[in-house]
Design a protein around this motif. Structure first.
Motif, PDB file in Angstrom:
ATOM      1  N   TRP A   1      10.775   2.956  -1.803  1.00  0.00           N
ATOM      2  CA  TRP A   1      10.892   4.253  -2.465  1.00  0.00           C
ATOM      3  C   TRP A   1       9.574   5.008  -2.365  1.00  0.00           C
ATOM      4  O   TRP A   1       9.547   6.232  -2.334  1.00  0.00           O
ATOM      5  CB  TRP A   1      11.318   4.097  -3.922  1.00  0.00           C
ATOM      6  CG  TRP A   1      10.257   3.572  -4.828  1.00  0.00           C
ATOM      7  CD1 TRP A   1      10.068   2.285  -5.217  1.00  0.00           C
ATOM      8  CD2 TRP A   1       9.217   4.334  -5.455  1.00  0.00           C
ATOM      9  NE1 TRP A   1       8.962   2.191  -6.035  1.00  0.00           N
ATOM     10  CE2 TRP A   1       8.436   3.429  -6.202  1.00  0.00           C
ATOM     11  CE3 TRP A   1       8.873   5.684  -5.453  1.00  0.00           C
ATOM     12  CZ2 TRP A   1       7.319   3.830  -6.945  1.00  0.00           C
ATOM     13  CZ3 TRP A   1       7.770   6.088  -6.183  1.00  0.00           C
ATOM     14  CH2 TRP A   1       7.011   5.162  -6.927  1.00  0.00           C
ATOM     15  N   GLU A   2       8.447   4.268  -2.316  1.00  0.00           N
ATOM     16  CA  GLU A   2       7.143   4.923  -2.216  1.00  0.00           C
ATOM     17  C   GLU A   2       7.033   5.697  -0.911  1.00  0.00           C
ATOM     18  O   GLU A   2       6.510   6.811  -0.865  1.00  0.00           O
ATOM     19  CB  GLU A   2       6.037   3.867  -2.312  1.00  0.00           C
ATOM     20  CG  GLU A   2       5.968   3.204  -3.679  1.00  0.00           C
ATOM     21  CD  GLU A   2       5.287   1.859  -3.612  1.00  0.00           C
ATOM     22  OE1 GLU A   2       5.558   1.110  -2.653  1.00  0.00           O
ATOM     23  OE2 GLU A   2       4.491   1.562  -4.518  1.00  0.00           O
TER      24      GLU A   2
ATOM     25  N   GLY B   1      -8.715   8.889 -12.829  1.00  0.00           N
ATOM     26  CA  GLY B   1      -7.374   9.084 -13.367  1.00  0.00           C
ATOM     27  C   GLY B   1      -6.717  10.325 -12.843  1.00  0.00           C
ATOM     28  O   GLY B   1      -6.403  11.242 -13.593  1.00  0.00           O
ATOM     29  N   VAL B   2      -6.509  10.362 -11.524  1.00  0.00           N
ATOM     30  CA  VAL B   2      -6.007  11.576 -10.872  1.00  0.00           C
ATOM     31  C   VAL B   2      -4.734  12.083 -11.479  1.00  0.00           C
ATOM     32  O   VAL B   2      -4.540  13.258 -11.691  1.00  0.00           O
ATOM     33  CB  VAL B   2      -5.775  11.295  -9.364  1.00  0.00           C
ATOM     34  CG1 VAL B   2      -5.216  12.515  -8.678  1.00  0.00           C
ATOM     35  CG2 VAL B   2      -7.072  10.851  -8.717  1.00  0.00           C
ATOM     36  N   GLY B   3      -3.815  11.195 -11.805  1.00  0.00           N
ATOM     37  CA  GLY B   3      -2.506  11.646 -12.262  1.00  0.00           C
ATOM     38  C   GLY B   3      -2.425  11.976 -13.738  1.00  0.00           C
ATOM     39  O   GLY B   3      -1.412  12.456 -14.209  1.00  0.00           O
ATOM     40  N   ALA B   4      -3.517  11.710 -14.488  1.00  0.00           N
ATOM     41  CA  ALA B   4      -3.424  11.859 -15.929  1.00  0.00           C
ATOM     42  C   ALA B   4      -3.086  13.254 -16.402  1.00  0.00           C
ATOM     43  O   ALA B   4      -2.216  13.426 -17.249  1.00  0.00           O
ATOM     44  CB  ALA B   4      -4.731  11.386 -16.579  1.00  0.00           C
ATOM     45  N   PRO B   5      -3.722  14.332 -15.907  1.00  0.00           N
ATOM     46  CA  PRO B   5      -3.387  15.656 -16.400  1.00  0.00           C
ATOM     47  C   PRO B   5      -1.939  16.008 -16.172  1.00  0.00           C
ATOM     48  O   PRO B   5      -1.266  16.520 -17.052  1.00  0.00           O
ATOM     49  CB  PRO B   5      -4.318  16.566 -15.602  1.00  0.00           C
ATOM     50  CG  PRO B   5      -5.467  15.690 -15.203  1.00  0.00           C
ATOM     51  CD  PRO B   5      -4.837  14.353 -14.958  1.00  0.00           C
TER      52      PRO B   5
ATOM     53  N   LEU C   1      -2.470   9.120  -0.003  1.00  0.00           N
ATOM     54  CA  LEU C   1      -3.788   8.959  -0.609  1.00  0.00           C
ATOM     55  C   LEU C   1      -3.817   9.479  -2.039  1.00  0.00           C
ATOM     56  O   LEU C   1      -4.510   8.933  -2.897  1.00  0.00           O
ATOM     57  CB  LEU C   1      -4.854   9.682   0.235  1.00  0.00           C
ATOM     58  CG  LEU C   1      -5.118   9.101   1.627  1.00  0.00           C
ATOM     59  CD1 LEU C   1      -6.277   9.845   2.293  1.00  0.00           C
ATOM     60  CD2 LEU C   1      -5.400   7.606   1.575  1.00  0.00           C
ATOM     61  N   GLU C   2      -3.039  10.534  -2.302  1.00  0.00           N
ATOM     62  CA  GLU C   2      -2.976  11.047  -3.674  1.00  0.00           C
ATOM     63  C   GLU C   2      -2.319  10.035  -4.591  1.00  0.00           C
ATOM     64  O   GLU C   2      -2.744   9.830  -5.735  1.00  0.00           O
ATOM     65  CB  GLU C   2      -2.226  12.377  -3.716  1.00  0.00           C
ATOM     66  CG  GLU C   2      -2.264  13.033  -5.088  1.00  0.00           C
ATOM     67  CD  GLU C   2      -1.699  14.431  -5.091  1.00  0.00           C
ATOM     68  OE1 GLU C   2      -2.000  15.186  -6.031  1.00  0.00           O
ATOM     69  OE2 GLU C   2      -0.943  14.776  -4.158  1.00  0.00           O
ATOM     70  N   ARG C   3      -1.280   9.359  -4.084  1.00  0.00           N
ATOM     71  CA  ARG C   3      -0.617   8.326  -4.882  1.00  0.00           C
ATOM     72  C   ARG C   3      -1.575   7.167  -5.177  1.00  0.00           C
ATOM     73  O   ARG C   3      -1.495   6.539  -6.218  1.00  0.00           O
ATOM     74  CB  ARG C   3       0.610   7.803  -4.142  1.00  0.00           C
ATOM     75  CG  ARG C   3       1.766   8.778  -4.067  1.00  0.00           C
ATOM     76  CD  ARG C   3       2.923   8.184  -3.283  1.00  0.00           C
ATOM     77  NE  ARG C   3       3.361   6.941  -3.895  1.00  0.00           N
ATOM     78  CZ  ARG C   3       4.120   6.877  -4.988  1.00  0.00           C
ATOM     79  NH1 ARG C   3       4.526   7.985  -5.566  1.00  0.00           N
ATOM     80  NH2 ARG C   3       4.475   5.718  -5.493  1.00  0.00           N
ATOM     81  N   GLU C   4      -2.490   6.898  -4.241  1.00  0.00           N
ATOM     82  CA  GLU C   4      -3.460   5.819  -4.442  1.00  0.00           C
ATOM     83  C   GLU C   4      -4.638   6.261  -5.313  1.00  0.00           C
ATOM     84  O   GLU C   4      -5.491   5.448  -5.664  1.00  0.00           O
ATOM     85  CB  GLU C   4      -4.005   5.345  -3.091  1.00  0.00           C
ATOM     86  CG  GLU C   4      -3.006   4.521  -2.280  1.00  0.00           C
ATOM     87  CD  GLU C   4      -3.671   3.782  -1.129  1.00  0.00           C
ATOM     88  OE1 GLU C   4      -4.704   4.282  -0.619  1.00  0.00           O
ATOM     89  OE2 GLU C   4      -3.161   2.713  -0.749  1.00  0.00           O
ATOM     90  N   GLY C   5      -4.689   7.526  -5.664  1.00  0.00           N
ATOM     91  CA  GLY C   5      -5.777   8.023  -6.494  1.00  0.00           C
ATOM     92  C   GLY C   5      -7.055   8.321  -5.746  1.00  0.00           C
ATOM     93  O   GLY C   5      -8.121   8.455  -6.349  1.00  0.00           O
ATOM     94  N   LYS C   6      -6.964   8.453  -4.413  1.00  0.00           N
ATOM     95  CA  LYS C   6      -8.162   8.702  -3.616  1.00  0.00           C
ATOM     96  C   LYS C   6      -8.469  10.184  -3.449  1.00  0.00           C
ATOM     97  O   LYS C   6      -9.600  10.556  -3.132  1.00  0.00           O
ATOM     98  CB  LYS C   6      -8.027   8.051  -2.238  1.00  0.00           C
ATOM     99  CG  LYS C   6      -7.981   6.526  -2.308  1.00  0.00           C
ATOM    100  CD  LYS C   6      -7.843   5.903  -0.930  1.00  0.00           C
ATOM    101  CE  LYS C   6      -7.828   4.378  -1.032  1.00  0.00           C
ATOM    102  NZ  LYS C   6      -7.663   3.741   0.311  1.00  0.00           N
ATOM    103  N   VAL C   7      -7.459  11.031  -3.639  1.00  0.00           N
ATOM    104  CA  VAL C   7      -7.670  12.479  -3.586  1.00  0.00           C
ATOM    105  C   VAL C   7      -6.870  13.116  -4.701  1.00  0.00           C
ATOM    106  O   VAL C   7      -5.925  12.519  -5.237  1.00  0.00           O
ATOM    107  CB  VAL C   7      -7.237  13.093  -2.233  1.00  0.00           C
ATOM    108  CG1 VAL C   7      -8.033  12.504  -1.085  1.00  0.00           C
ATOM    109  CG2 VAL C   7      -5.743  12.928  -2.001  1.00  0.00           C
TER     110      VAL C   7
ATOM    111  N   ASP D   1       0.805  -1.218   0.000  1.00  0.00           N
ATOM    112  CA  ASP D   1       0.000   0.000   0.000  1.00  0.00           C
ATOM    113  C   ASP D   1       0.835   1.263   0.000  1.00  0.00           C
ATOM    114  O   ASP D   1       0.312   2.352   0.069  1.00  0.00           O
ATOM    115  CB  ASP D   1      -0.953   0.017   1.191  1.00  0.00           C
ATOM    116  CG  ASP D   1      -0.223   0.050   2.520  1.00  0.00           C
ATOM    117  OD1 ASP D   1      -0.918   0.103   3.544  1.00  0.00           O
ATOM    118  OD2 ASP D   1       1.019   0.031   2.522  1.00  0.00           O
ATOM    119  N   GLY D   2       2.185   1.152  -0.087  1.00  0.00           N
ATOM    120  CA  GLY D   2       3.025   2.331  -0.171  1.00  0.00           C
ATOM    121  C   GLY D   2       3.359   2.936   1.160  1.00  0.00           C
ATOM    122  O   GLY D   2       4.109   3.885   1.238  1.00  0.00           O
ATOM    123  N   MET D   3       2.797   2.407   2.261  1.00  0.00           N
ATOM    124  CA  MET D   3       3.096   2.897   3.589  1.00  0.00           C
ATOM    125  C   MET D   3       4.059   1.927   4.255  1.00  0.00           C
ATOM    126  O   MET D   3       4.236   0.810   3.787  1.00  0.00           O
ATOM    127  CB  MET D   3       1.802   2.993   4.422  1.00  0.00           C
ATOM    128  CG  MET D   3       0.812   4.017   3.873  1.00  0.00           C
ATOM    129  SD  MET D   3       1.397   5.707   4.050  1.00  0.00           S
ATOM    130  CE  MET D   3       1.172   5.929   5.798  1.00  0.00           C
TER     131      MET D   3
END
Length: 235
Positions: free
Chosen positions: A141-142, A86-90, A64-70, A8-10
């Motif tokens: 690294w996460e 697709g939070v990171g797309a832009p 949470l941003e990395r997980e796409g939740k915010v 989960d990156g944590m």
């Protein structure tokens, strides 16, 4: 700045406090999803509600941003997302890793300089606490990336300029792309991890000394060293 580890990156052995704070923050996100605008409360309000420091909140929010939740919208705030947005797309479509590093090198040294003149004692305490938390990093690294993002947002917050904070949020959001993640995971070694932590400490020391020239120079050295490690580009 920086870039496997726990799924989960944590941290795999995160404390009960971190777990409880993350769950409480996720509850806040769930509540925001059903609001008409899906906007989360401001950072100050959230940190008071959760009973945590702003540094802790920034680290968890980065996760949470990395997980796409915010997602963070420049100048507007942080919003809960729904599946498939697709939070990171832009950010990914507008910033190559090389362009991102160049933008950071042009902009963030001045952020550090302004922070040296504007930071309150509370800001400096938050930055020092964030530096101390580096000792608890478990190795992924996460996790390092989440910590790094919280550091850079802390530098921006210490300027007390909302436009600067919005710009740094935009740069941080651009680091969600798969290519950036791959480059960071391949380029960051135990030696560079230690170097990154020392560079952040130097920036905080300069800010606490109110030395804007040293703060700017320390930030520029830091970004150049990350660019060298991640992109294999020397000056």
């Amino acid at each position: 700045m920086v870039a496997g580890g726990a799924k989960d990156g944590m941290p795999s052995a995160r404390s009960e406090r971190s777990t409880a704070l993350l769950r409480a923050l996720e509850d806040e996100v769930d509540r925001a999803v059903v609001r008409p605008d899906r906007r989360l409360p401001p950072e100050r309000v959230l940190s008071e509600t959760l009973g945590c420091t702003r540094g802790e909140l920034r680290r968890l929010m980065a996760h949470l941003e990395r997980e796409g939740k915010v997602t963070r919208h420049v100048g507007r705030g942080t919003y809960a997302t729904t599946p498939g947005e697709g939070v990171g797309a832009p950010a990914e479509s507008h910033y190559s890793p090389a362009a991102l590093m160049t933008t950071c090198l042009l902009f963030e040294p001045e952020v550090a300089a302004v922070a040296a003149m504007s930071a309150s004692q509370a800001d400096i305490r938050e930055l020092r606490q964030c530096i101390e938390r580096a000792a608890t990093l478990q190795g992924s690294w996460e996790e390092l990336e989440d910590w790094d993002i919280s550091m850079h947002r802390g530098f921006a917050a210490a300027t007390h300029n909302p436009d600067i904070v919005a710009m740094v949020d935009a740069l941080n959001s651009a680091r969600n792309s798969p290519l950036w993640s791959q480059l960071k995971s391949e380029g960051v070694t135990p030696a560079t991890r230690l170097c990154i932590q020392q560079e952040h400490a130097e920036i905080v020391d300069a800010i606490s000394s109110r030395d804007r020239s040293r703060a700017s120079a320390a930030m520029a050295r830091h970004i150049r060293s990350v660019r060298c490690a991640v992109l294999r580009l020397d000056d």
